[in-house]
Design a protein around this motif. Structure first.
Motif, short mmCIF file in Angstrom:
data_model
loop_
_atom_site.label_atom_id
_atom_site.label_comp_id
_atom_site.label_asym_id
_atom_site.label_seq_id
_atom_site.Cartn_x
_atom_site.Cartn_y
_atom_site.Cartn_z
N GLU A 157 0.84 -1.21 0.00
CA GLU A 157 0.00 0.00 0.00
C GLU A 157 0.87 1.25 0.00
N ILE A 158 1.95 1.24 0.78
CA ILE A 158 2.87 2.39 0.81
C ILE A 158 3.54 2.54 -0.55
N ASP A 159 3.95 1.42 -1.16
CA ASP A 159 4.54 1.48 -2.50
C ASP A 159 3.56 2.09 -3.50
N ALA A 160 2.29 1.71 -3.38
CA ALA A 160 1.28 2.24 -4.30
C ALA A 160 1.10 3.74 -4.12
N VAL A 161 1.13 4.19 -2.87
CA VAL A 161 1.02 5.63 -2.58
C VAL A 161 2.22 6.37 -3.17
N GLN A 162 3.41 5.81 -2.95
CA GLN A 162 4.63 6.43 -3.50
C GLN A 162 4.57 6.48 -5.02
N LYS A 163 4.09 5.41 -5.64
CA LYS A 163 3.99 5.36 -7.11
C LYS A 163 3.01 6.43 -7.60
N ARG A 164 1.86 6.55 -6.93
CA ARG A 164 0.89 7.58 -7.32
C ARG A 164 1.48 8.97 -7.18
N ALA A 165 2.19 9.20 -6.09
CA ALA A 165 2.81 10.52 -5.87
C ALA A 165 3.86 10.80 -6.94
N ALA A 166 4.68 9.79 -7.26
CA ALA A 166 5.70 9.96 -8.30
C ALA A 166 5.05 10.20 -9.65
N ASP A 167 4.00 9.45 -9.96
CA ASP A 167 3.30 9.63 -11.23
C ASP A 167 2.71 11.04 -11.33
N GLN A 168 2.14 11.52 -10.23
CA GLN A 168 1.57 12.88 -10.22
C GLN A 168 2.66 13.92 -10.42
N ALA A 169 3.81 13.72 -9.77
CA ALA A 169 4.91 14.67 -9.91
C ALA A 169 5.43 14.68 -11.34
N VAL A 170 5.58 13.51 -11.94
CA VAL A 170 6.06 13.43 -13.33
C VAL A 170 5.06 14.10 -14.27
N ALA A 171 3.77 13.85 -14.04
CA ALA A 171 2.74 14.47 -14.89
C ALA A 171 2.77 15.99 -14.77
N ALA A 172 2.98 16.48 -13.56
CA ALA A 172 3.04 17.94 -13.36
C ALA A 172 4.25 18.53 -14.08
N VAL A 173 5.38 17.86 -14.00
CA VAL A 173 6.59 18.35 -14.68
C VAL A 173 6.37 18.32 -16.19
N LYS A 174 5.81 17.23 -16.70
CA LYS A 174 5.56 17.14 -18.13
C LYS A 174 4.61 18.25 -18.58
N SER A 175 3.61 18.52 -17.79
CA SER A 175 2.66 19.58 -18.13
C SER A 175 3.35 20.93 -18.20
N ARG A 176 4.20 21.21 -17.21
CA ARG A 176 4.94 22.49 -17.22
C ARG A 176 5.89 22.56 -18.41
#
Length: 167
Positions: free
Chosen positions: A62-81
């Motif tokens: 569950e912690i790995d899944a949370v970390q993956k979601r957070a990393a995915d969100q961060a990558v998406a935000a960077v790509k958007s910028r």
């Protein structure tokens, strides 16, 4: 579980808060001072969001899944910028940056406009010009204040003492 692991988990959970909460935080608003109750509510919410099997405990998965979601969100935000910045640089909107388009984004040097106040500050004889002696006087005076033993060299000890005194 060590306190460091607990703090790391809390940080991960807080970082993985839903994007709606992040969008609200991005809106300028009067910042209320943080409260323990607010932190507790935030922790409860993020914990429940991570506890996918609702058993009241977080597994490594569950912690790995949370970390993956957070990393995915961060990558998406960077790509958007990056996409947004690319769009601003691509003047002819052909999906490619030419060297000229790229270099057009370089900052341009601008004078600070601080010349007049600087002259007024350093011009001891008020003749409208700064001589070498006037230019060096403030820095040499600061050096002399720091050089406690007056040997003309700032030792590491003298520099540390000056830093601790805010000089």
């Amino acid at each position: 579980m060590s306190q460091h692991k607990i703090l790391a988990i809390v940080a991960v959970l807080a970082a993985a808060a839903p994007s709606a909460a992040l969008a609200q935080a991005a809106k300028p608003a009067a910042a209320a001072p943080p409260t323990r109750a607010g932190l507790t509510a935030k922790l409860d919410s993020t914990f429940k969001g991570a506890d996918t099997n609702s058993d009241g405990a977080l597994t490594s998965a569950e912690i790995d899944a949370v970390q993956k979601r957070a990393a995915d969100q961060a990558v998406a935000a960077v790509k958007s910028r990056l996409e947004e910045q690319f769009g601003k640089l691509d003047a002819d909107k052909n999906g490619q940056l030419t060297r000229d388009e790229f270099l057009a984004a370089a900052p341009t040097a601008k004078a600070s406009g601080a010349g007049d106040p600087t002259v007024k500050q350093l011009d001891a004889d008020k003749d409208g010009k700064v001589t070498l002696a006037e230019y060096g006087t403030p820095m040499l005076a600061a050096f002399d204040r720091i050089d406690a033993n007056k040997d003309g060299t700032l030792s590491a000890e003298e520099r540390r003492a000056a830093e601790s005194q805010g000089r």
